[in-house]
Design an enzyme around this catalytic site. Structure first.
Site, PDB file in Angstrom:
ATOM      1  N   SER A  46       0.843  -1.194   0.000  1.00 37.56           N
ATOM      2  CA  SER A  46       0.000   0.000   0.000  1.00 37.56           C
ATOM      3  C   SER A  46       0.877   1.242   0.000  1.00 37.56           C
ATOM      4  CB  SER A  46      -0.899   0.015   1.236  1.00 37.56           C
ATOM      5  OG  SER A  46      -1.540   1.270   1.357  1.00 37.56           O
ATOM      6  N   HIS A  47       0.310   2.355  -0.440  1.00 36.96           N
ATOM      7  CA  HIS A  47       1.022   3.631  -0.357  1.00 36.96           C
ATOM      8  C   HIS A  47       1.243   4.058   1.091  1.00 36.96           C
ATOM      9  CE1 HIS A  47       0.489   3.995  -4.615  1.00 36.96           C
ATOM     10  NE2 HIS A  47       0.997   5.213  -4.635  1.00 36.96           N
ATOM     11  N   SER A  48       0.452   3.497   1.984  1.00 42.98           N
ATOM     12  CA  SER A  48       0.548   3.868   3.396  1.00 42.98           C
ATOM     13  C   SER A  48       1.033   2.680   4.209  1.00 42.98           C
ATOM     14  CB  SER A  48      -0.826   4.315   3.902  1.00 42.98           C
ATOM     15  OG  SER A  48      -0.920   4.148   5.293  1.00 42.98           O
TER      16      SER A  48
END
Lengths: 243, 126
Positions: free
Chosen positions: B8-10
């Site tokens: 994920s981007h996070s």
């Protein structure tokens, strides 16, 4: 130092480093309109990491040096520009095994474009880097293979083609990347990746022009080293279409 | 056992999705690779490649991704890694949970776990 090709690469990297830092806020601003507002920062971080390795790169042959640029960008950039720029550079670096000349530069450009399109699953008209890269590579190819122009002149034509390609992204809707979530809201803005691609190409041209002027690149360049006065760096994109 | 890697981007989102899936399949190797190299929002090919190695116990890894660059960096990482890994074309949270539940069964293979992840595409919530 491992030869003139690598020396030319280091020269280009320094110019690209300066340019991407100059344009960092502009690229991030472009990306804030159509994406996630990280393009300028990601590229600045990536190119800084590359130039920090300049002493190592200086010892490498050109293909290994270019590959190192690619792997460093992959490791450091963090957004889509990492796999797109870094992955394409890394993959295309194989074409430079025998050194840098008109033929291998064209092979590099074509391999770069192919990998970019494959990795991003993008075609012309998707409002991506491909819209700058494709006309540039096709123009470079015609100039080298059909018109038999010296590499620096061919590159100058390619940069012009990339500039038109960037302008062409303005009215498009995006069908790839984060901008595709925005639908019509992305219309009217130039694509950040196509724009940064143009900046990099302009700096490559400035490097080649200067080095041809000093007659210090290859013999093929040296024959043609007359009066080329910075056609590249002045005609910068300035965002005027975004009003 | 087939492993799962959540990209994920996070970092928080990746870890959170792993946490949710682990509740239902605690034995399955579940690994999170989120965030950019500086810990910000983004994805990191090197971290993803390291995650593939962590998640692989020899039977392969299904990779679940969120947006844009996650799939590109995950593809690169798969090319860089020795693990037998495949990307799922699936919603990252639902796909991870479905694949984790499936991977916990003794008959699960890499292919069937990939199918389980991708079945989540058609799941209706209401």
């Amino acid at each position: 130092m491992s030869g003139e090709d690598t020396e030319a690469l280091l020269d280009a990297l320094d110019r690209i480093d300066a340019r991407l830092h100059d344009e960092q806020d502009y690229l991030t601003e472009l990306d804030s309109r159509v994406g996630d507002a990280d393009h300028g920062n990601n590229l600045a971080r990536g190119i800084s990491a590359v130039t920090e390795k300049r002493d190592d790169i200086a010892e490498m042959e050109i293909d290994e040096a270019v590959k190192t640029v690619g792997t460093t960008l992959i490791s450091e950039v963090g957004g889509a520009a990492g796999p797109l720029y870094g992955g394409s550079i890394m993959s295309a670096s194989q074409t430079l095994e025998g050194g840098l000349d008109a033929e291998s530069a064209l092979a590099f450009a074509e391999a770069y474009r192919e990998k970019l399109m494959q990795r991003g699953d993008a075609r012309v008209g998707d409002k991506t880097m491909v819209d700058a890269v494709t006309p540039a590579v096709h123009t470079f190819q015609r100039a080298i293979e059909e018109d038999d122009l010296p590499p620096v002149d061919a590159l100058a034509k390619a940069v012009d083609a990339a500039r038109r390609g960037v302008a062409y992204t303005v009215p498009l809707r995006a069908s790839k990347g984060r901008a595709s979530y925005l639908g019509l809201r992305a219309v009217g803005h130039r694509d950040p990746g196509a724009t940064s691609t143009l900046f990099v190409l302009e700096e490559l041209l400035a490097t080649a022009t200067d080095r041809a002027g000093e007659a210090s690149v290859t013999d093929a360049y040296a024959d043609d080293a007359v009066a080329r006065d910075g056609t590249a760096s002045d005609a910068n994109a300035d965002g005027t279409e975004d009003a | 056992m087939v492993g799962l890697l959540v990209v994920s981007h996070s970092a928080k989102a990746a870890a959170g999705i792993v946490e949710i899936a682990a509740e239902m399949a605690s034995d399955v190797p579940l690994v999170a690779a989120g965030g950019d190299p500086d810990g910000g929002i983004g994805t990191d090919a090197d971290a993803i490649a390291a995650g593939l190695d962590d998640a692989d116990d020899g039977e392969g890894v299904v990779v679940l991704v969120d947006l844009g660059s996650a799939s590109m960096n995950a593809e690169l990482a798969v090319e860089m890694s020795d693990a037998d890994a495949v990307l799922a074309d699936a919603p990252v949270l639902e796909g991870t949970v479905n694949a984790a539940v499936h991977a916990a069964s003794s008959k699960a293979t890499l292919d069937s776990t990939l199918d389980a992840a991708e079945e989540a595409r058609g799941m209706s919530k209401l």
